[in-house]
Design a protein around this motif. Sequence first.
Motif, mmCIF file in Angstrom:
data_model
loop_
_atom_site.group_PDB
_atom_site.id
_atom_site.type_symbol
_atom_site.label_atom_id
_atom_site.label_comp_id
_atom_site.label_asym_id
_atom_site.label_seq_id
_atom_site.Cartn_x
_atom_site.Cartn_y
_atom_site.Cartn_z
ATOM 1 N N MET A 1 0.922 -1.250 -0.010
ATOM 2 C CA MET A 1 0.023 -0.165 -0.026
ATOM 3 C C MET A 1 0.945 1.233 -0.013
ATOM 4 N N THR A 2 0.564 2.243 -0.560
ATOM 5 C CA THR A 2 1.122 3.641 -0.860
ATOM 6 C C THR A 2 0.077 4.400 -0.567
ATOM 7 N N GLY A 3 0.249 5.165 0.544
ATOM 8 C CA GLY A 3 -0.655 6.190 1.242
ATOM 9 C C GLY A 3 -0.607 7.362 2.478
ATOM 10 N N SER A 4 -1.492 7.408 2.999
ATOM 11 C CA SER A 4 -1.009 8.136 4.435
ATOM 12 C C SER A 4 -0.831 7.300 5.634
ATOM 13 N N THR A 5 -0.132 7.671 6.281
ATOM 14 C CA THR A 5 0.264 7.014 7.641
ATOM 15 C C THR A 5 -0.968 6.450 8.731
ATOM 16 N N PRO A 6 -2.034 7.273 8.713
ATOM 17 C CA PRO A 6 -3.224 6.650 9.284
ATOM 18 C C PRO A 6 -3.623 5.584 8.622
ATOM 19 N N ALA A 7 -4.021 5.773 7.161
ATOM 20 C CA ALA A 7 -4.584 4.635 6.491
ATOM 21 C C ALA A 7 -3.561 3.457 6.619
ATOM 22 N N GLY A 8 -2.608 3.585 6.645
ATOM 23 C CA GLY A 8 -1.415 2.458 6.850
ATOM 24 C C GLY A 8 -1.399 1.685 7.948
ATOM 25 N N LYS A 9 -1.672 2.397 9.060
ATOM 26 C CA LYS A 9 -1.788 1.816 10.370
ATOM 27 C C LYS A 9 -3.018 1.004 10.221
ATOM 28 N N LYS A 10 -4.170 1.556 9.915
ATOM 29 C CA LYS A 10 -5.408 0.773 9.784
ATOM 30 C C LYS A 10 -5.216 -0.532 8.987
ATOM 31 N N ILE A 11 -4.562 -0.502 7.739
ATOM 32 C CA ILE A 11 -4.205 -1.525 7.084
ATOM 33 C C ILE A 11 -3.406 -2.583 7.850
ATOM 34 N N MET A 12 -2.345 -2.050 8.308
ATOM 35 C CA MET A 12 -1.510 -2.862 8.903
ATOM 36 C C MET A 12 -2.231 -3.837 10.341
ATOM 37 N N ALA A 13 -3.417 -3.057 10.959
ATOM 38 C CA ALA A 13 -4.013 -3.645 12.043
ATOM 39 C C ALA A 13 -4.996 -4.536 11.526
ATOM 40 N N ALA A 14 -5.483 -4.260 10.259
ATOM 41 C CA ALA A 14 -6.734 -5.248 9.538
ATOM 42 C C ALA A 14 -5.849 -6.491 9.141
ATOM 43 N N ALA A 15 -4.823 -6.303 8.616
ATOM 44 C CA ALA A 15 -3.835 -7.535 8.016
ATOM 45 C C ALA A 15 -3.440 -8.388 9.292
ATOM 46 N N ALA A 16 -3.381 -7.967 10.379
ATOM 47 C CA ALA A 16 -2.811 -8.709 11.492
ATOM 48 C C ALA A 16 -3.658 -9.940 11.551
ATOM 49 N N GLU A 17 -5.240 -10.051 11.467
ATOM 50 C CA GLU A 17 -5.920 -11.027 11.634
ATOM 51 C C GLU A 17 -5.378 -12.106 11.029
ATOM 52 N N HIS A 18 -4.816 -12.210 9.879
ATOM 53 C CA HIS A 18 -4.607 -13.431 8.911
ATOM 54 C C HIS A 18 -2.909 -13.077 8.901
ATOM 55 N N LEU A 19 -2.377 -12.597 9.469
ATOM 56 C CA LEU A 19 -0.872 -12.592 9.632
ATOM 57 C C LEU A 19 -0.470 -12.301 8.295
#
Length: 481
Positions: free
Chosen positions: A226-244
């Motif tokens: 992903m390329t984008g804002s830091t707040p959006a990136g943090k949300k993506i990282m959190a969402a991706a954590a469910e499936h590692l």
Amino acid sequence: MSVKKHDLFINGQWVKPASGQYVTIKNPANGVEVAAAAKGSVADVDKAVAAARKAFGPWSAKTASVRADYLYALENLLVRDKEKLATIITSEMGKPIAEARVEVDFAAGLLRFAAENTRRLQGEIIPGEREGEKILIDRVPHGVVGAITAWNFPLALCARKIGPALAAGNTIVVKPHELSPLSAMALAALAQEAGLPEGVLNMVTGDGPDVGVPLVAHPNVPFITMTGSTPAGKKIMAAAAEHLKEVRLELGGKAPFIVMDDADIEAAIEAAVSARFFNGGQVCTANERTYVHEAVYDQFAKSLRARVEKLKVGDPMQEGTDMGPKVSLAELEKVDAMVQKAIAQGAKLELGGHRLTGGQYDHGTYYAPTLLSNVTHGMDIVHNEVFGPVLSLLKVRDFDEALRLANESQYGLSAYLFTKDLARVLRMTRELEFGEVYVNRGAGEEPQGFHHGYKNSGLGGEDGQHGLEAYVQTKTIYLNA
């Protein structure tokens, strides 16, 4: 006149969105509706991921040379359609046509590098502990890649992800940004013309909640870039954590631009202006805070002001335009609020500081090139990413202070240093906490480099051999007869 409607590109075909809805894309230079893009949904994401997953086996089984040939073909089509693609970029996000041509060239270069290096994803052979045993470290693709791109470089950011993903043997589902999806869809059309097998590349347009979130959360997408804002990136990282999931994030920046007393002042001014006002300042590597040695500060500030005053703001389709509009009214208002707060905190407004109005400006979202002096390190504008045409000028006593202040940031993507002192350059390599540093030159990463940041600027990186290797994972094989 009705605008052209762009469908989704899934499994090698143009398909209508499950919602049946389309979102109008407006030219920020004049407010004219230029096209409409399909409003994708979770159903469309599921369909695209299924197509990519089905295509993965046959695609990954192709030889590296065959995959390279497809990428070379796509690159050639970009070069052929350079002017058409540049026009699309300018019409959807407002950058001057000359800069849009540079973006097309960069996109082509990214595809070329990926094609050239498909056969350079090498494994290793290590002696085993058992007699006759060999330990093989193989590099294999992840599977389906989920890619989310930003609006400021709509074509290049797609190429930056598509090239290495396909070169490494992955298939991909791309979500272009909803503000500027048209050049991405034009790229999909060229991929179709290049004969890319069905399902290898899929494009699903739409907003973050409807397309981005389900793409990141999809259990059959093991790798997210992903390329984008830091707040959006943090949300993506959190969402991706469910499936590692493995995640690569290229996020915000707050680049320091350091000018020392022995610098080539004219060269530094040209680079400072280019690195700040290129693409209207809407660049993650932009010069966000300019630190100038007190011995040359007055000279630098005077010449800098004269150079900024010469910038031509206007119709981005006109040759000679230096700066076009902001991509949207919301972005313009965000930048203006930051400028006004800086002034309230004590910064001196040298130039600009307002929305441009009258004539052609009334129909677009133009913001005047802005220069702030008397900026101090405690002001909000020094710490928060502006992402607009605002140059903040700060005075420093020496190199020690410049390094200290440069590092006092939540970001760590790009930085600039102008000096002729090799000792300072060597010290910078040890102490400056940024992943990418431009020494005695302006901005502009290269396809063979490695574009990556520290801290809140992201995880991993893009481009070059290191970027390409992110798109594979290792498999260890203990080989015995």
